[in-house]
Design an enzyme around this catalytic site. Structure first.
Site, PDB file in Angstrom:
ATOM      1  N   ALA A 110       0.697  13.159 -19.323  1.00  0.00           N
ATOM      2  CA  ALA A 110      -0.655  13.377 -18.805  1.00  0.00           C
ATOM      3  C   ALA A 110      -1.691  12.304 -19.115  1.00  0.00           C
ATOM      4  O   ALA A 110      -2.666  12.159 -18.380  1.00  0.00           O
ATOM      5  CB  ALA A 110      -1.164  14.721 -19.318  1.00  0.00           C
ATOM      6  N   LYS A 115      -5.370  12.567 -13.667  1.00  0.00           N
ATOM      7  CA  LYS A 115      -4.764  13.571 -12.784  1.00  0.00           C
ATOM      8  C   LYS A 115      -4.971  14.970 -13.355  1.00  0.00           C
ATOM      9  O   LYS A 115      -5.113  15.934 -12.607  1.00  0.00           O
ATOM     10  CB  LYS A 115      -3.283  13.259 -12.550  1.00  0.00           C
ATOM     11  CG  LYS A 115      -3.110  11.917 -11.829  1.00  0.00           C
ATOM     12  CD  LYS A 115      -1.685  11.583 -11.536  1.00  0.00           C
ATOM     13  CE  LYS A 115      -1.544  10.151 -11.042  1.00  0.00           C
ATOM     14  NZ  LYS A 115      -1.672   9.134 -12.123  1.00  0.00           N
ATOM     15  N   ASP A 180       4.257  12.523 -13.761  1.00  0.00           N
ATOM     16  CA  ASP A 180       3.838  11.143 -13.493  1.00  0.00           C
ATOM     17  C   ASP A 180       4.301  10.295 -14.681  1.00  0.00           C
ATOM     18  O   ASP A 180       3.494   9.843 -15.490  1.00  0.00           O
ATOM     19  CB  ASP A 180       2.296  11.166 -13.381  1.00  0.00           C
ATOM     20  CG  ASP A 180       1.687   9.826 -13.007  1.00  0.00           C
ATOM     21  OD1 ASP A 180       2.251   9.130 -12.149  1.00  0.00           O
ATOM     22  OD2 ASP A 180       0.624   9.486 -13.570  1.00  0.00           O
ATOM     23  N   CYS A 232       3.679   4.613 -10.245  1.00  0.00           N
ATOM     24  CA  CYS A 232       2.960   3.470  -9.670  1.00  0.00           C
ATOM     25  C   CYS A 232       3.923   2.284  -9.637  1.00  0.00           C
ATOM     26  O   CYS A 232       3.575   1.167  -9.974  1.00  0.00           O
ATOM     27  CB  CYS A 232       1.675   3.175 -10.423  1.00  0.00           C
ATOM     28  SG  CYS A 232       1.882   2.864 -12.171  1.00  0.00           S
TER      29      CYS A 232
HETATM   30  N1  SAM Z   1      -0.805  10.974 -15.463  1.00  0.00           N
HETATM   31  C1  SAM Z   1      -1.610  10.029 -16.226  1.00  0.00           C
HETATM   32  C2  SAM Z   1      -2.955   9.869 -15.553  1.00  0.00           C
HETATM   33  O1  SAM Z   1      -3.076  10.107 -14.361  1.00  0.00           O
HETATM   34  O2  SAM Z   1      -3.916   9.514 -16.240  1.00  0.00           O
HETATM   35  C3  SAM Z   1      -0.895   8.704 -16.386  1.00  0.00           C
HETATM   36  C4  SAM Z   1       0.467   8.850 -17.040  1.00  0.00           C
HETATM   37  S1  SAM Z   1       1.284   7.331 -17.444  1.00  0.00           S
HETATM   38  C5  SAM Z   1       1.878   6.772 -15.915  1.00  0.00           C
HETATM   39  C6  SAM Z   1       2.720   7.897 -18.243  1.00  0.00           C
HETATM   40  C7  SAM Z   1       2.478   8.584 -19.573  1.00  0.00           C
HETATM   41  O3  SAM Z   1       3.697   9.181 -20.007  1.00  0.00           O
HETATM   42  C8  SAM Z   1       2.051   7.671 -20.699  1.00  0.00           C
HETATM   43  O4  SAM Z   1       0.796   8.064 -21.182  1.00  0.00           O
HETATM   44  C9  SAM Z   1       3.133   7.864 -21.767  1.00  0.00           C
HETATM   45  O5  SAM Z   1       2.599   7.870 -23.075  1.00  0.00           O
HETATM   46  C10 SAM Z   1       3.689   9.207 -21.412  1.00  0.00           C
HETATM   47  N2  SAM Z   1       5.059   9.512 -21.844  1.00  0.00           N
HETATM   48  C11 SAM Z   1       6.113   8.675 -21.950  1.00  0.00           C
HETATM   49  N3  SAM Z   1       7.210   9.342 -22.367  1.00  0.00           N
HETATM   50  C12 SAM Z   1       6.855  10.638 -22.497  1.00  0.00           C
HETATM   51  C13 SAM Z   1       7.545  11.827 -22.886  1.00  0.00           C
HETATM   52  N4  SAM Z   1       8.827  11.793 -23.229  1.00  0.00           N
HETATM   53  N5  SAM Z   1       6.845  12.997 -22.907  1.00  0.00           N
HETATM   54  C14 SAM Z   1       5.539  13.031 -22.569  1.00  0.00           C
HETATM   55  N6  SAM Z   1       4.840  11.935 -22.206  1.00  0.00           N
HETATM   56  C15 SAM Z   1       5.486  10.753 -22.170  1.00  0.00           C
END
Ligand code: SAM
Length: 306
Positions: A110, A115, A180, A232
């Site tokens: 998140a 989002k 995401d 993205c």
């Molecule tokens: N949805 C967010 C927004 O709109 O602001 C952007 C998300 S970004 C593309 C992906 C996120 O996934 C990062 O903040 C990362 O820290 C997190 N992430 C990576 N691996 C994860 C996991 N196993 N569980 C939860 N979050 C994770």
């Protein structure tokens, strides 16, 4: 590599309907000396924007469009959480998930929460959002942002989503999931910054492995009805290939539904039905590069925005 032409992507502003409405924001900018040109009829109209002029977007109802170089970081409406500076493509996932007010929603990856705040606005702060992320720093930013945006009814947890138990009674009413996950970011436009090198095949494989795992995990929540998967990234390996592999793994339990039928740019035709997914790019849609898939549990099709 990051997409060229980033400097041509307009400045998009999402009106935070938890705090204000589109008409009031339009009036505010008119008082600040901007001319409002009405609702755009085409992407070409967005492309032609210049000077102190702005439009209402043609696809998303709460999105205002300004010329590319406009900077609103110091604007009162931004610092007070009335508007969110969010690229148009990144507004698609919550819009297409379209959770009904009162429902329980998971935002699986998140932070920093644009989002999530969009989901809360669609829910009108009625319902429950369970938001997860692993990154402490991004979660701190997210907390500040959600407070500023007036979001209530959310639980923010620093937790690896893969360790969240679908059988936990807390999530027994979760009917919507927004996923995401981390990706190569190859669709991000750099607005004049140095371009990132293209990700290696090895890194793409590692990312895709994670994306498949996390999508498959999300589909195991028992009450889930609709899920949006977004990245993205421009890479097929992180997009169509992930969706295809996970759908195959789950048999006929879930199916792709056509995301935004009137959206001009579709998923790469790499398997039957892949055109149900949508893509976005600076050249075609005047946005960052993006991919969105909408999955629903098999059976009756739920109402989705067109
Ligand atoms: N949805 C967010 C927004 O709109 O602001 C952007 C998300 S970004 C593309 C992906 C996120 O996934 C990062 O903040 C990362 O820290 C997190 N992430 C990576 N691996 C994860 C996991 N196993 N569980 C939860 N979050 C994770």
């Amino acid at each position: 590599a990051a997409s060229p032409g980033g400097s041509q992507v307009p400045r998009y502003i999402r009106v935070n309907t938890l705090k204000t409405c589109v008409d009031d924001v339009i009036d505010f900018f008119k008082r600040q000396g901007y001319s409002y040109l009405g609702k755009a009829a085409s992407v070409e109209e967005l492309r032609a924007l210049s000077g102190k002029k702005f439009l209402l977007d043609l696809h998303l109802p709460e999105l205002l469009v300004f010329p590319p170089q406009t900077d609103f970081h110091d604007n009162l409406l931004y610092t007070s959480g009335h508007i969110i500076l969010q690229d148009k493509a990144s507004c698609l996932p919550a819009f297409l998930l379209a959770p009904a007010a009162g429902s329980h929603v998971i935002d699986a990856c998140a932070a920093p929460g644009n989002k999530t705040s969009h989901l809360a606005a669609i829910l009108k702060n009625k319902g429950q959002i369970f938001a997860f992320d692993v990154d402490t720093k991004r979660l701190a930013t997210m907390n500040t942002m959600l407070m500023r945006a007036g979001v209530t009814g959310f639980q923010l947890a620093q937790q690896d989503f893969l360790t969240v138990d679908p059988g936990d009674p807390r999530y027994s009413k979760v009917t919507y999931i927004l996923l995401d996950p981390s990706c190569s970011g190859s669709g991000m436009v750099t607005r004049g910054l140095r371009e990132e090198p293209a990700p290696s095949a090895q890194r793409l494989q590692a990312l895709a492995g994670f994306q498949r795992k996390v999508l498959s995990h999300a589909l195991s929540f028992p009450a889930l009805r609709r899920l949006v998967y977004s990245t993205c990234s421009l890479h097929q390996e992180e997009n169509e290939d992930v969706v295809r592999a996970v759908l195959q793994e789950h048999g006929s339990a879930f199916r792709l539904v056509t995301a935004f039928p009137s959206w001009p740019c579709r998923g790469l035709a790499t398997f039957p039905g892949a055109e149900s997914c949508l893509r976005a790019s600076p050249a075609d849609t005047l946005t960052h590069g993006f991919f969105v898939a909408v999955l629903e549990r098999g059976g009756e099709e739920a109402a989705a925005p067109s």
